[in-house]
Motif scaffolding. Structure first.
Motif, mmCIF file in Angstrom:
data_model
loop_
_atom_site.group_PDB
_atom_site.id
_atom_site.type_symbol
_atom_site.label_atom_id
_atom_site.label_comp_id
_atom_site.label_asym_id
_atom_site.label_seq_id
_atom_site.Cartn_x
_atom_site.Cartn_y
_atom_site.Cartn_z
ATOM 1 N N UNK A 27 14.651 0.275 13.777
ATOM 2 C CA UNK A 27 14.231 1.022 12.584
ATOM 3 C C UNK A 27 13.121 2.044 12.834
ATOM 4 N N UNK A 28 12.235 1.752 13.761
ATOM 5 C CA UNK A 28 11.135 2.699 14.004
ATOM 6 C C UNK A 28 11.691 3.995 14.605
ATOM 7 N N UNK A 29 12.568 3.816 15.586
ATOM 8 C CA UNK A 29 13.184 4.991 16.208
ATOM 9 C C UNK A 29 13.992 5.792 15.176
ATOM 10 N N UNK A 30 14.676 5.084 14.280
ATOM 11 C CA UNK A 30 15.445 5.773 13.233
ATOM 12 C C UNK A 30 14.537 6.624 12.358
ATOM 13 N N UNK A 31 13.385 6.074 12.043
ATOM 14 C CA UNK A 31 12.440 6.799 11.209
ATOM 15 C C UNK A 31 11.985 8.086 11.906
ATOM 16 N N UNK A 32 11.676 7.929 13.209
ATOM 17 C CA UNK A 32 11.247 9.110 13.983
ATOM 18 C C UNK A 32 12.394 10.134 14.058
ATOM 19 N N UNK A 33 13.608 9.615 14.188
ATOM 20 C CA UNK A 33 14.776 10.508 14.254
ATOM 21 C C UNK A 33 14.888 11.354 12.979
ATOM 22 N N UNK A 34 14.710 10.685 11.843
ATOM 23 C CA UNK A 34 14.771 11.433 10.570
ATOM 24 C C UNK A 34 13.688 12.509 10.518
ATOM 25 N N UNK A 35 12.513 12.126 10.944
ATOM 26 C CA UNK A 35 11.390 13.075 10.951
ATOM 27 C C UNK A 35 11.690 14.259 11.889
ATOM 28 N N UNK A 36 12.227 13.923 13.069
ATOM 29 C CA UNK A 36 12.578 14.972 14.038
ATOM 30 C C UNK A 36 13.638 15.912 13.473
ATOM 31 N N UNK A 388 3.040 3.381 16.134
ATOM 32 C CA UNK A 388 4.241 2.593 16.427
ATOM 33 C C UNK A 388 4.040 1.155 15.933
ATOM 34 N N UNK A 389 2.847 0.589 16.183
ATOM 35 C CA UNK A 389 2.582 -0.791 15.734
ATOM 36 C C UNK A 389 2.671 -0.881 14.209
ATOM 37 N N UNK A 390 2.076 0.085 13.534
ATOM 38 C CA UNK A 390 2.078 0.073 12.068
ATOM 39 C C UNK A 390 3.490 0.169 11.516
ATOM 40 N N UNK A 391 4.267 1.096 12.083
ATOM 41 C CA UNK A 391 5.640 1.273 11.593
ATOM 42 C C UNK A 391 6.455 0.016 11.847
ATOM 43 N N UNK A 392 6.246 -0.603 13.014
ATOM 44 C CA UNK A 392 7.031 -1.808 13.332
ATOM 45 C C UNK A 392 6.706 -2.907 12.328
ATOM 46 N N UNK A 393 5.418 -3.098 12.053
ATOM 47 C CA UNK A 393 5.018 -4.121 11.072
ATOM 48 C C UNK A 393 5.675 -3.849 9.716
ATOM 49 N N UNK A 394 5.626 -2.597 9.314
ATOM 50 C CA UNK A 394 6.220 -2.219 8.032
ATOM 51 C C UNK A 394 7.699 -2.590 7.979
ATOM 52 N N UNK A 395 8.409 -2.235 9.064
ATOM 53 C CA UNK A 395 9.853 -2.511 9.057
ATOM 54 C C UNK A 395 10.127 -4.014 9.107
#
Ligand code: SAH
Length: 418
Positions: A27-36, A388-395
Protein backbone atom coordinates in the motif's frame (compact mmCIF):
# COMPACT_ATOMS: atom_id res chain seq x y z
CA UNK A 1 12.21 -5.24 -33.02
CA UNK A 2 11.73 -6.88 -29.67
CA UNK A 3 13.78 -5.23 -26.98
CA UNK A 4 13.85 -7.78 -24.22
CA UNK A 5 15.47 -11.06 -23.25
CA UNK A 6 13.09 -13.32 -21.31
CA UNK A 7 12.54 -17.06 -21.09
CA UNK A 8 9.05 -17.28 -22.54
CA UNK A 9 6.79 -14.34 -23.32
CA UNK A 10 3.77 -16.67 -23.04
CA UNK A 11 4.24 -16.71 -19.26
CA UNK A 12 3.11 -13.06 -19.17
CA UNK A 13 -0.47 -13.75 -18.01
CA UNK A 14 0.58 -15.69 -14.93
CA UNK A 15 3.21 -13.05 -14.17
CA UNK A 16 0.68 -10.25 -14.42
CA UNK A 17 -1.67 -12.02 -11.99
CA UNK A 18 1.07 -12.50 -9.43
CA UNK A 19 2.28 -8.90 -9.81
CA UNK A 20 -1.27 -7.69 -9.13
CA UNK A 21 -1.54 -9.90 -6.02
CA UNK A 22 1.71 -8.43 -4.67
CA UNK A 23 0.51 -4.93 -5.51
CA UNK A 24 -2.43 -5.39 -3.18
CA UNK A 25 0.04 -5.97 -0.34
CA UNK A 26 2.19 -2.93 -1.07
CA UNK A 27 0.00 0.00 0.00
CA UNK A 28 2.79 2.49 0.68
CA UNK A 29 4.28 2.01 -2.76
CA UNK A 30 0.79 2.35 -4.28
CA UNK A 31 0.34 5.65 -2.54
CA UNK A 32 3.67 6.91 -3.87
CA UNK A 33 2.69 5.67 -7.33
CA UNK A 34 -0.50 7.74 -7.25
CA UNK A 35 1.46 10.77 -6.15
CA UNK A 36 4.04 10.20 -8.90
CA UNK A 37 1.27 9.86 -11.46
CA UNK A 38 0.07 13.35 -10.61
CA UNK A 39 3.39 15.15 -10.15
CA UNK A 40 5.67 13.28 -12.65
CA UNK A 41 8.89 13.91 -10.71
CA UNK A 42 10.87 11.51 -12.94
CA UNK A 43 9.71 12.84 -16.30
CA UNK A 44 12.15 11.76 -19.02
CA UNK A 45 14.61 10.26 -16.54
CA UNK A 46 16.31 7.04 -17.72
CA UNK A 47 16.72 4.44 -15.01
CA UNK A 48 18.62 1.16 -15.12
CA UNK A 49 17.48 -1.22 -12.40
CA UNK A 50 19.61 -4.26 -11.57
CA UNK A 51 17.40 -5.94 -8.98
CA UNK A 52 15.93 -9.35 -8.31
CA UNK A 53 13.27 -9.74 -11.00
CA UNK A 54 10.31 -10.47 -8.73
CA UNK A 55 6.68 -9.42 -8.39
CA UNK A 56 7.70 -6.80 -5.83
CA UNK A 57 10.34 -5.34 -8.14
CA UNK A 58 7.74 -5.21 -10.93
CA UNK A 59 5.67 -2.92 -8.71
CA UNK A 60 8.65 -0.66 -8.09
CA UNK A 61 9.24 -0.47 -11.84
CA UNK A 62 5.63 0.58 -12.50
CA UNK A 63 5.90 3.21 -9.76
CA UNK A 64 8.98 4.71 -11.44
CA UNK A 65 7.19 4.61 -14.81
CA UNK A 66 4.18 6.35 -13.26
CA UNK A 67 6.59 9.12 -12.28
CA UNK A 68 7.63 9.48 -15.91
CA UNK A 69 10.82 7.40 -15.94
CA UNK A 70 12.00 5.12 -18.75
CA UNK A 71 13.21 1.92 -17.16
CA UNK A 72 15.47 -0.94 -18.23
CA UNK A 73 15.58 -3.93 -15.87
CA UNK A 74 18.24 -6.61 -15.53
CA UNK A 75 18.71 -9.28 -12.85
CA UNK A 76 20.91 -8.86 -9.79
CA UNK A 77 21.39 -12.59 -9.42
CA UNK A 78 21.40 -15.33 -12.09
CA UNK A 79 19.07 -17.58 -10.07
CA UNK A 80 16.53 -15.16 -8.64
CA UNK A 81 14.59 -14.17 -11.76
CA UNK A 82 10.91 -15.09 -11.81
CA UNK A 83 10.48 -15.80 -15.53
CA UNK A 84 6.73 -15.11 -15.53
CA UNK A 85 7.38 -11.65 -14.08
CA UNK A 86 10.05 -10.92 -16.68
CA UNK A 87 7.55 -11.95 -19.38
CA UNK A 88 4.77 -9.75 -17.98
CA UNK A 89 7.09 -6.75 -17.78
CA UNK A 90 8.37 -7.32 -21.34
CA UNK A 91 4.79 -7.57 -22.59
CA UNK A 92 4.03 -4.30 -20.81
CA UNK A 93 6.83 -2.59 -22.72
CA UNK A 94 9.62 -2.61 -20.12
CA UNK A 95 13.08 -3.33 -21.49
CA UNK A 96 13.84 -6.41 -19.40
CA UNK A 97 16.85 -8.67 -19.77
CA UNK A 98 16.70 -11.61 -17.37
CA UNK A 99 16.32 -15.38 -17.49
CA UNK A 100 16.44 -17.62 -14.43
CA UNK A 101 19.53 -19.81 -14.60
CA UNK A 102 21.47 -17.60 -17.02
CA UNK A 103 25.23 -18.09 -16.79
CA UNK A 104 27.68 -15.45 -15.68
CA UNK A 105 28.48 -14.37 -19.24
CA UNK A 106 24.78 -13.84 -20.08
CA UNK A 107 24.31 -12.10 -16.74
CA UNK A 108 26.86 -9.43 -17.67
CA UNK A 109 25.67 -9.23 -21.30
CA UNK A 110 22.21 -8.44 -19.93
CA UNK A 111 23.62 -5.63 -17.79
CA UNK A 112 25.31 -4.27 -20.93
CA UNK A 113 22.05 -4.42 -22.90
CA UNK A 114 20.18 -2.59 -20.15
CA UNK A 115 22.89 0.08 -20.00
CA UNK A 116 21.99 1.06 -23.57
CA UNK A 117 19.12 3.04 -22.03
CA UNK A 118 21.84 5.61 -21.20
CA UNK A 119 20.92 5.85 -17.52
CA UNK A 120 20.54 9.00 -15.46
CA UNK A 121 19.96 6.92 -12.34
CA UNK A 122 21.27 3.43 -11.51
CA UNK A 123 19.53 1.07 -9.07
CA UNK A 124 21.66 -1.77 -7.78
CA UNK A 125 21.35 -4.77 -5.52
CA UNK A 126 24.99 -5.73 -5.01
CA UNK A 127 26.61 -2.85 -6.94
CA UNK A 128 27.13 -4.75 -10.21
CA UNK A 129 25.92 -1.92 -12.46
CA UNK A 130 28.03 0.66 -10.63
CA UNK A 131 31.04 -1.65 -10.87
CA UNK A 132 30.41 -2.26 -14.61
CA UNK A 133 30.03 1.45 -15.38
CA UNK A 134 33.18 2.35 -13.43
CA UNK A 135 35.36 -0.44 -14.81
CA UNK A 136 34.12 -1.06 -18.36
CA UNK A 137 31.77 1.73 -19.42
CA UNK A 138 32.97 5.10 -18.16
CA UNK A 139 31.29 6.68 -21.20
CA UNK A 140 27.98 6.49 -19.29
CA UNK A 141 29.31 8.41 -16.27
CA UNK A 142 28.59 11.88 -17.63
CA UNK A 143 24.85 11.17 -17.97
CA UNK A 144 24.45 9.70 -14.49
CA UNK A 145 23.02 11.87 -11.70
CA UNK A 146 23.35 9.23 -9.01
CA UNK A 147 22.51 5.73 -7.89
CA UNK A 148 20.74 3.74 -5.19
CA UNK A 149 21.99 0.58 -3.51
CA UNK A 150 19.55 -1.95 -2.11
CA UNK A 151 21.68 -4.33 -0.08
CA UNK A 152 24.22 -4.52 2.76
CA UNK A 153 27.04 -6.01 0.70
CA UNK A 154 26.63 -3.45 -2.06
CA UNK A 155 26.80 -0.62 0.45
CA UNK A 156 30.02 -2.06 1.92
CA UNK A 157 31.57 -2.21 -1.57
CA UNK A 158 30.51 1.37 -2.33
CA UNK A 159 31.82 2.77 0.96
CA UNK A 160 35.18 1.17 0.13
CA UNK A 161 35.08 2.81 -3.33
CA UNK A 162 34.20 6.21 -1.83
CA UNK A 163 37.00 5.92 0.76
CA UNK A 164 39.47 5.24 -2.09
CA UNK A 165 38.19 8.28 -3.98
CA UNK A 166 37.11 5.89 -6.76
CA UNK A 167 33.36 6.59 -6.69
CA UNK A 168 32.39 8.77 -9.65
CA UNK A 169 28.80 9.64 -8.75
CA UNK A 170 26.64 10.03 -5.61
CA UNK A 171 24.90 6.98 -4.22
CA UNK A 172 22.12 6.60 -1.67
CA UNK A 173 22.44 3.60 0.64
CA UNK A 174 18.79 2.58 0.58
CA UNK A 175 19.73 -0.52 2.57
CA UNK A 176 20.66 1.57 5.58
CA UNK A 177 17.27 3.26 5.97
CA UNK A 178 15.73 2.01 9.21
CA UNK A 179 12.47 1.25 7.44
CA UNK A 180 14.46 -1.01 5.10
CA UNK A 181 17.09 -2.72 7.20
CA UNK A 182 15.09 -3.48 10.34
CA UNK A 183 12.20 -5.03 8.42
CA UNK A 184 13.38 -6.34 5.03
CA UNK A 185 16.69 -7.68 6.34
CA UNK A 186 15.23 -9.11 9.55
CA UNK A 187 11.63 -10.21 8.95
CA UNK A 188 11.97 -10.59 5.19
CA UNK A 189 15.11 -12.72 5.29
CA UNK A 190 13.85 -14.62 8.35
CA UNK A 191 10.68 -15.76 6.64
CA UNK A 192 11.87 -16.16 3.05
CA UNK A 193 14.98 -18.13 4.00
CA UNK A 194 12.99 -20.76 5.86
CA UNK A 195 10.48 -20.76 3.00
CA UNK A 196 13.30 -21.49 0.53
CA UNK A 197 14.75 -24.30 2.67
CA UNK A 198 11.35 -25.89 3.17
CA UNK A 199 10.52 -25.63 -0.56
CA UNK A 200 13.79 -27.27 -1.55
CA UNK A 201 13.86 -30.00 1.11
CA UNK A 202 10.58 -30.20 3.04
CA UNK A 203 12.60 -31.14 6.14
CA UNK A 204 11.08 -30.74 9.59
CA UNK A 205 12.70 -27.83 11.37
CA UNK A 206 11.47 -28.81 14.84
CA UNK A 207 14.19 -30.54 16.82
CA UNK A 208 16.95 -29.82 14.31
CA UNK A 209 20.21 -28.13 15.23
CA UNK A 210 20.19 -25.08 12.97
CA UNK A 211 23.45 -23.16 12.73
CA UNK A 212 23.05 -19.51 11.73
CA UNK A 213 26.35 -18.02 10.67
CA UNK A 214 26.28 -14.23 11.08
CA UNK A 215 24.09 -12.26 13.50
CA UNK A 216 23.44 -9.02 11.65
CA UNK A 217 19.87 -7.99 10.84
CA UNK A 218 19.47 -10.96 8.47
CA UNK A 219 20.93 -13.49 10.91
CA UNK A 220 18.78 -12.16 13.73
CA UNK A 221 15.68 -12.72 11.62
CA UNK A 222 16.67 -16.23 10.51
CA UNK A 223 17.58 -17.28 14.07
CA UNK A 224 14.35 -15.85 15.48
CA UNK A 225 12.15 -17.62 12.95
CA UNK A 226 14.01 -20.96 13.17
CA UNK A 227 13.55 -20.86 16.94
CA UNK A 228 9.85 -20.26 16.37
CA UNK A 229 9.71 -23.45 14.29
CA UNK A 230 11.20 -25.43 17.17
CA UNK A 231 14.81 -25.67 16.05
CA UNK A 232 17.73 -25.59 18.46
CA UNK A 233 19.49 -22.55 17.09
CA UNK A 234 23.26 -22.11 17.29
CA UNK A 235 24.80 -18.76 16.31
CA UNK A 236 28.33 -18.31 14.99
CA UNK A 237 29.71 -14.75 15.09
CA UNK A 238 33.01 -12.86 14.87
CA UNK A 239 31.84 -9.64 16.53
CA UNK A 240 31.97 -9.78 20.36
CA UNK A 241 28.97 -7.47 20.73
CA UNK A 242 26.79 -9.38 18.30
CA UNK A 243 27.85 -12.71 19.85
CA UNK A 244 26.83 -11.36 23.24
CA UNK A 245 23.51 -10.20 21.88
CA UNK A 246 22.86 -13.65 20.40
CA UNK A 247 23.73 -15.29 23.72
CA UNK A 248 21.32 -13.02 25.61
CA UNK A 249 18.64 -13.55 22.97
CA UNK A 250 18.78 -17.13 24.19
CA UNK A 251 20.86 -18.84 21.49
CA UNK A 252 23.91 -21.06 21.94
CA UNK A 253 26.95 -19.27 20.58
CA UNK A 254 30.09 -21.12 19.54
CA UNK A 255 32.86 -21.12 16.96
CA UNK A 256 32.38 -22.65 13.53
CA UNK A 257 34.50 -25.71 14.31
CA UNK A 258 32.25 -26.74 17.19
CA UNK A 259 29.09 -25.78 15.31
CA UNK A 260 30.20 -27.86 12.30
CA UNK A 261 30.03 -31.00 14.47
CA UNK A 262 26.61 -30.25 15.90
CA UNK A 263 24.60 -28.77 13.03
CA UNK A 264 21.95 -30.53 10.96
CA UNK A 265 21.27 -27.44 8.86
CA UNK A 266 23.66 -24.54 8.21
CA UNK A 267 22.54 -21.12 6.99
CA UNK A 268 25.14 -18.48 6.15
CA UNK A 269 24.17 -14.82 6.32
CA UNK A 270 27.47 -13.04 6.88
CA UNK A 271 28.22 -11.11 3.68
CA UNK A 272 31.71 -12.57 3.88
CA UNK A 273 33.69 -15.11 1.93
CA UNK A 274 34.38 -18.81 2.81
CA UNK A 275 32.76 -18.87 6.23
CA UNK A 276 32.11 -22.59 5.77
CA UNK A 277 35.16 -24.30 4.28
CA UNK A 278 37.21 -27.51 4.12
CA UNK A 279 38.06 -27.71 7.83
CA UNK A 280 34.35 -27.50 8.63
CA UNK A 281 33.09 -29.92 5.98
CA UNK A 282 35.49 -32.48 7.48
CA UNK A 283 33.62 -32.35 10.78
CA UNK A 284 30.01 -32.33 9.59
CA UNK A 285 27.47 -35.08 10.21
CA UNK A 286 26.29 -37.34 7.41
CA UNK A 287 23.39 -35.64 5.54
CA UNK A 288 24.11 -32.15 6.85
CA UNK A 289 22.36 -29.50 4.75
CA UNK A 290 24.22 -26.31 3.85
CA UNK A 291 22.74 -23.17 2.33
CA UNK A 292 23.26 -19.44 2.02
CA UNK A 293 21.04 -16.41 2.28
CA UNK A 294 23.76 -13.79 2.18
CA UNK A 295 26.13 -12.15 -0.24
CA UNK A 296 26.53 -13.86 -3.64
CA UNK A 297 27.61 -17.49 -3.73
CA UNK A 298 30.89 -17.10 -1.89
CA UNK A 299 30.01 -17.78 1.75
CA UNK A 300 30.18 -21.58 1.36
CA UNK A 301 33.46 -22.73 -0.18
CA UNK A 302 32.06 -25.02 -2.85
CA UNK A 303 35.41 -25.36 -4.55
CA UNK A 304 36.78 -26.97 -1.38
CA UNK A 305 33.75 -29.22 -1.13
CA UNK A 306 33.98 -30.17 -4.81
CA UNK A 307 37.61 -31.23 -4.33
CA UNK A 308 36.75 -33.28 -1.23
CA UNK A 309 33.90 -35.10 -2.96
CA UNK A 310 34.27 -38.35 -4.85
CA UNK A 311 30.83 -37.90 -6.40
CA UNK A 312 28.42 -35.02 -6.91
CA UNK A 313 24.78 -35.76 -7.76
CA UNK A 314 21.79 -33.55 -8.28
CA UNK A 315 19.37 -35.50 -6.08
CA UNK A 316 16.46 -33.17 -6.73
CA UNK A 317 15.84 -29.67 -8.00
CA UNK A 318 18.14 -27.24 -6.20
CA UNK A 319 19.68 -29.97 -4.00
CA UNK A 320 23.22 -31.15 -4.79
CA UNK A 321 24.67 -34.10 -2.93
CA UNK A 322 28.41 -34.19 -2.31
CA UNK A 323 29.55 -37.70 -1.39
CA UNK A 324 32.82 -37.59 0.54
CA UNK A 325 35.54 -40.28 0.64
CA UNK A 326 34.32 -41.65 3.95
CA UNK A 327 30.78 -41.98 2.63
CA UNK A 328 29.32 -38.93 4.40
CA UNK A 329 26.87 -36.92 2.29
CA UNK A 330 26.60 -33.15 2.42
CA UNK A 331 23.70 -31.41 0.66
CA UNK A 332 24.06 -27.93 -0.81
CA UNK A 333 20.97 -25.94 -1.76
CA UNK A 334 20.76 -23.68 -4.84
CA UNK A 335 24.50 -23.83 -5.61
CA UNK A 336 25.17 -21.76 -2.51
CA UNK A 337 23.27 -18.80 -3.97
CA UNK A 338 20.56 -16.96 -2.05
CA UNK A 339 18.25 -19.75 -0.97
CA UNK A 340 15.39 -17.36 -0.22
CA UNK A 341 15.27 -16.06 -3.78
CA UNK A 342 16.44 -19.15 -5.63
CA UNK A 343 14.15 -21.68 -3.89
CA UNK A 344 11.30 -19.37 -2.85
CA UNK A 345 9.98 -15.97 -3.85
CA UNK A 346 12.32 -13.72 -1.88
CA UNK A 347 10.91 -11.40 0.73
CA UNK A 348 7.16 -10.94 0.96
CA UNK A 349 5.53 -7.83 -0.50
CA UNK A 350 4.68 -6.25 2.86
CA UNK A 351 8.36 -5.66 3.65
CA UNK A 352 9.43 -4.90 0.10
CA UNK A 353 6.71 -2.24 0.26
CA UNK A 354 8.91 -0.25 2.63
CA UNK A 355 12.22 -1.06 0.91
CA UNK A 356 10.89 0.01 -2.46
CA UNK A 357 9.10 3.06 -1.09
CA UNK A 358 12.55 4.15 0.07
CA UNK A 359 13.92 3.35 -3.41
CA UNK A 360 11.25 5.33 -5.24
CA UNK A 361 11.57 8.36 -2.98
CA UNK A 362 15.38 8.17 -3.12
CA UNK A 363 15.29 8.21 -6.93
CA UNK A 364 13.14 11.33 -6.75
CA UNK A 365 15.58 12.84 -4.24
CA UNK A 366 18.51 12.18 -6.59
CA UNK A 367 16.72 13.68 -9.58
CA UNK A 368 15.81 16.82 -7.62
CA UNK A 369 19.11 17.29 -5.79
CA UNK A 370 21.86 15.78 -7.93
CA UNK A 371 23.55 19.09 -8.60
CA UNK A 372 24.17 19.51 -4.87
CA UNK A 373 25.32 15.95 -4.18
CA UNK A 374 28.98 14.93 -4.02
CA UNK A 375 30.48 11.62 -5.11
CA UNK A 376 29.78 10.02 -1.76
CA UNK A 377 27.59 7.37 -0.20
CA UNK A 378 24.61 9.14 1.39
CA UNK A 379 22.08 7.93 3.92
CA UNK A 380 18.43 7.98 2.91
CA UNK A 381 17.25 11.41 4.11
CA UNK A 382 15.61 11.04 7.52
CA UNK A 383 12.47 12.75 6.26
CA UNK A 384 11.99 9.93 3.74
CA UNK A 385 12.65 7.20 6.32
CA UNK A 386 10.15 8.76 8.74
CA UNK A 387 7.58 9.27 6.05
CA UNK A 388 7.76 5.62 5.02
CA UNK A 389 7.31 4.52 8.66
CA UNK A 390 4.33 6.84 9.12
CA UNK A 391 2.64 5.72 5.93
CA UNK A 392 3.18 2.06 6.78
CA UNK A 393 1.62 2.52 10.23
CA UNK A 394 -1.33 4.30 8.67
CA UNK A 395 -1.92 1.52 6.17
CA UNK A 396 -1.77 -0.98 9.04
CA UNK A 397 -4.40 1.01 10.93
CA UNK A 398 -2.05 1.67 13.84
CA UNK A 399 -2.14 4.99 15.62
CA UNK A 400 0.63 6.08 17.95
CA UNK A 401 0.90 8.39 20.95
CA UNK A 402 1.72 12.09 20.67
CA UNK A 403 3.88 13.86 23.24
CA UNK A 404 1.95 16.26 25.48
CA UNK A 405 3.26 19.81 25.86
CA UNK A 406 4.41 18.86 29.36
CA UNK A 407 6.26 15.78 28.08
CA UNK A 408 7.95 17.74 25.31
CA UNK A 409 9.15 20.27 27.84
CA UNK A 410 10.31 17.56 30.23
CA UNK A 411 12.31 15.78 27.54
CA UNK A 412 14.07 18.92 26.36
CA UNK A 413 14.89 20.24 29.80
CA UNK A 414 17.99 19.48 31.83
CA UNK A 415 16.85 21.27 34.96
CA UNK A 416 13.95 19.00 35.92
CA UNK A 417 15.07 16.04 38.01
CA UNK A 418 13.47 13.89 40.66
N1 SAH B 1 22.87 -8.97 -4.83
C1 SAH B 1 23.37 -10.04 -4.03
C2 SAH B 1 22.89 -10.09 -2.61
C3 SAH B 1 21.65 -9.30 -2.24
S1 SAH B 1 20.22 -10.21 -1.90
C4 SAH B 1 23.01 -11.32 -4.74
O1 SAH B 1 22.11 -11.35 -5.53
O2 SAH B 1 23.66 -12.34 -4.53
C5 SAH B 1 19.45 -9.29 -0.69
C6 SAH B 1 18.55 -8.22 -1.19
O3 SAH B 1 17.48 -8.78 -1.93
C7 SAH B 1 17.91 -7.48 -0.03
O4 SAH B 1 18.49 -6.24 0.16
C8 SAH B 1 16.43 -7.41 -0.40
O5 SAH B 1 15.90 -6.10 -0.34
C9 SAH B 1 16.36 -7.96 -1.82
N2 SAH B 1 15.15 -8.75 -1.98
C10 SAH B 1 14.71 -9.73 -1.17
N3 SAH B 1 13.51 -10.18 -1.57
C11 SAH B 1 13.18 -9.49 -2.69
C12 SAH B 1 12.04 -9.49 -3.54
N4 SAH B 1 11.00 -10.27 -3.31
N5 SAH B 1 12.07 -8.65 -4.59
C13 SAH B 1 13.11 -7.84 -4.80
N6 SAH B 1 14.19 -7.77 -4.03
C14 SAH B 1 14.23 -8.59 -2.96
Amino acid sequence: MKDYVVKDIKMAKQGAERIEWARRHMPVLNYIKEEFQKTKPLKGVNVIACLHVTVETANLISTLQAGGANVALTASNPLSTQDDVAAALAKGGVKVYAIRGENEKQYYENIESALKIKPNVTLDDGADVIATVHSKHPEYLKGIYGGCEETTTGVIRLRAMAADGALKYPVIAVNDAETKMMFDNRYGTGQSTLHGIINATNILLAGKNVVVVGYGWCGRGVAMRAKGMGSNVIVVEVSPRKALEAAMDGFRVMDMKQAAKEGDLFITVTGDVSVIRKEHFKLMKDQAIVCNSGHFNVEIDLEDLGKMAKKVNEVKTDVMEYVLDDGRRIYVLAEGRLVNLACAFGHPPEVMDMSFANQALSVKHIVENHKKLKNEVYKVPEAIDNRVAKMKLETMGISIEKLTKEQEKYLSSWSMGT
